[in-house]
Design a protein around this motif. Sequence first.
Motif, PDB file in Angstrom:
ATOM      1  N   GLU A 118      -2.733  -3.323  -4.360  1.00  0.00           N
ATOM      2  CA  GLU A 118      -1.641  -3.220  -3.545  1.00  0.00           C
ATOM      3  C   GLU A 118      -1.959  -1.997  -2.954  1.00  0.00           C
ATOM      4  O   GLU A 118      -3.161  -1.110  -3.141  1.00  0.00           O
ATOM      5  CB  GLU A 118      -0.237  -2.801  -4.257  1.00  0.00           C
ATOM      6  CG  GLU A 118      -0.582  -1.691  -5.305  1.00  0.00           C
ATOM      7  CD  GLU A 118       0.822  -1.278  -5.849  1.00  0.00           C
ATOM      8  OE1 GLU A 118       1.569  -2.256  -6.239  1.00  0.00           O
ATOM      9  OE2 GLU A 118       0.815  -0.498  -6.420  1.00  0.00           O
ATOM     10  N   HIS A 172      -2.868   1.590  -1.562  1.00  0.00           N
ATOM     11  CA  HIS A 172      -2.722   2.879  -2.221  1.00  0.00           C
ATOM     12  C   HIS A 172      -2.950   4.029  -1.114  1.00  0.00           C
ATOM     13  O   HIS A 172      -4.090   4.782  -1.410  1.00  0.00           O
ATOM     14  CB  HIS A 172      -3.975   3.001  -3.333  1.00  0.00           C
ATOM     15  CG  HIS A 172      -3.292   2.447  -4.695  1.00  0.00           C
ATOM     16  ND1 HIS A 172      -2.800   1.372  -4.851  1.00  0.00           N
ATOM     17  CD2 HIS A 172      -2.853   3.409  -5.897  1.00  0.00           C
ATOM     18  CE1 HIS A 172      -2.384   1.282  -6.178  1.00  0.00           C
ATOM     19  NE2 HIS A 172      -2.015   2.433  -6.680  1.00  0.00           N
ATOM     20  N   ASP A 178      -5.163   0.324  -9.016  1.00  0.00           N
ATOM     21  CA  ASP A 178      -4.527   0.112 -10.353  1.00  0.00           C
ATOM     22  C   ASP A 178      -5.344  -0.437 -11.138  1.00  0.00           C
ATOM     23  O   ASP A 178      -5.511  -0.271 -12.372  1.00  0.00           O
ATOM     24  CB  ASP A 178      -3.030  -0.477 -10.140  1.00  0.00           C
ATOM     25  CG  ASP A 178      -2.292   0.358  -9.629  1.00  0.00           C
ATOM     26  OD1 ASP A 178      -2.369   1.730  -9.418  1.00  0.00           O
ATOM     27  OD2 ASP A 178      -1.048  -0.123  -9.069  1.00  0.00           O
ATOM     28  N   HIS A 219       2.014   7.882  -6.867  1.00  0.00           N
ATOM     29  CA  HIS A 219       1.281   6.682  -6.308  1.00  0.00           C
ATOM     30  C   HIS A 219       0.051   7.210  -5.309  1.00  0.00           C
ATOM     31  O   HIS A 219       0.406   8.008  -4.321  1.00  0.00           O
ATOM     32  CB  HIS A 219       2.444   5.936  -5.569  1.00  0.00           C
ATOM     33  CG  HIS A 219       1.681   4.305  -5.166  1.00  0.00           C
ATOM     34  ND1 HIS A 219       1.437   3.582  -6.111  1.00  0.00           N
ATOM     35  CD2 HIS A 219       1.331   4.087  -3.779  1.00  0.00           C
ATOM     36  CE1 HIS A 219       0.821   2.460  -5.253  1.00  0.00           C
ATOM     37  NE2 HIS A 219       0.815   2.678  -4.196  1.00  0.00           N
ATOM     38  N   GLU A 275      -3.608   9.590  -9.809  1.00  0.00           N
ATOM     39  CA  GLU A 275      -4.530   8.270  -9.629  1.00  0.00           C
ATOM     40  C   GLU A 275      -6.006   8.703  -8.606  1.00  0.00           C
ATOM     41  O   GLU A 275      -7.048   8.361  -8.800  1.00  0.00           O
ATOM     42  CB  GLU A 275      -3.811   7.290  -8.625  1.00  0.00           C
ATOM     43  CG  GLU A 275      -2.853   6.654  -9.616  1.00  0.00           C
ATOM     44  CD  GLU A 275      -2.318   5.479  -9.069  1.00  0.00           C
ATOM     45  OE1 GLU A 275      -1.953   4.302  -9.990  1.00  0.00           O
ATOM     46  OE2 GLU A 275      -1.881   5.348  -7.831  1.00  0.00           O
TER      47      GLU A 275
HETATM   48 ZN   LIG Z   1      -1.416   2.739  -8.623  1.00  0.00          ZN
END
Ligand SMILES: [Zn+2]
Length: 252
Positions: free
Chosen positions: A28, A30, A39, A163, A168
């Motif tokens: 998805e 990012h 992810d 997110h 991350e």
């Molecule tokens: Zn993520």
Amino acid sequence: MDLIELSWPAVAALSKDTPVVFPIAALEQHGHHLPLFTDSLLLGEVLRRAKEPLATRVLFAPLMWLGNSDHHLDFAGTLSAAPRTYLDLLNGLAENFVQHGFRRLVFINGHGGNDVPGKQAVFELRQRHRQRDDLLFLLATYWNASSKPAEPNASLHQREMGHACEWETSMMLKLAPHLVGDYQSTKPVEPGTPFTPATRGWITKERTTPGHIGSPHVASAEKGDQLFSAFAADVVALLERVVRWDGKSWNG
Ligand SMILES: [Zn+2]
């Protein structure tokens, strides 16, 4: 042990008390600076680090890269299993291994959108097998698996996972810096307080225009290494508890 490397007789010969781990992640958006597979890449690295100390005591299924990401579908490239499809998928994966005789099934999650369907799946599995008293169904999201990395680490700006955020982006800088775009010039997007403590249904574009939530501009590879170490240790500690479980107790 990796499921993809075993023959079926080798799986059949395993102790049925061997914990089976299903890693679940996503593909998805990012933000502008991280790849769609973030992810899945990050969970893969957490588990790569966690596998070594667990050696032959835990069986790992391959990472399920398709997650529940409907809230990100306004951003190009996102792939999603719709929530009820995803719920069926998780139930089905676990049921396959119940059928193979295994008793300790653990979803290790690396994507926020999988949390609710994952919890619903372990709930449904337990109800469906309510006549059994020897089964353990667990779900753990790796960044909530116990340690609070921001507490001992003053260098971390964010207190929790966002997110495509500081956490991350830092882990991606450690793992695959060639896949990280211009994170230094991103502007922070605060998580906000949407009617807390109520749970608000949301889609991502109402919270962020670029796609990230958090502060990617303060990311670093060094922070990423520390986060990976903390999260991998959490996963190992949890799975050690699953190995030690006596097969019946509520506590574990
Ligand atoms: Zn993520």
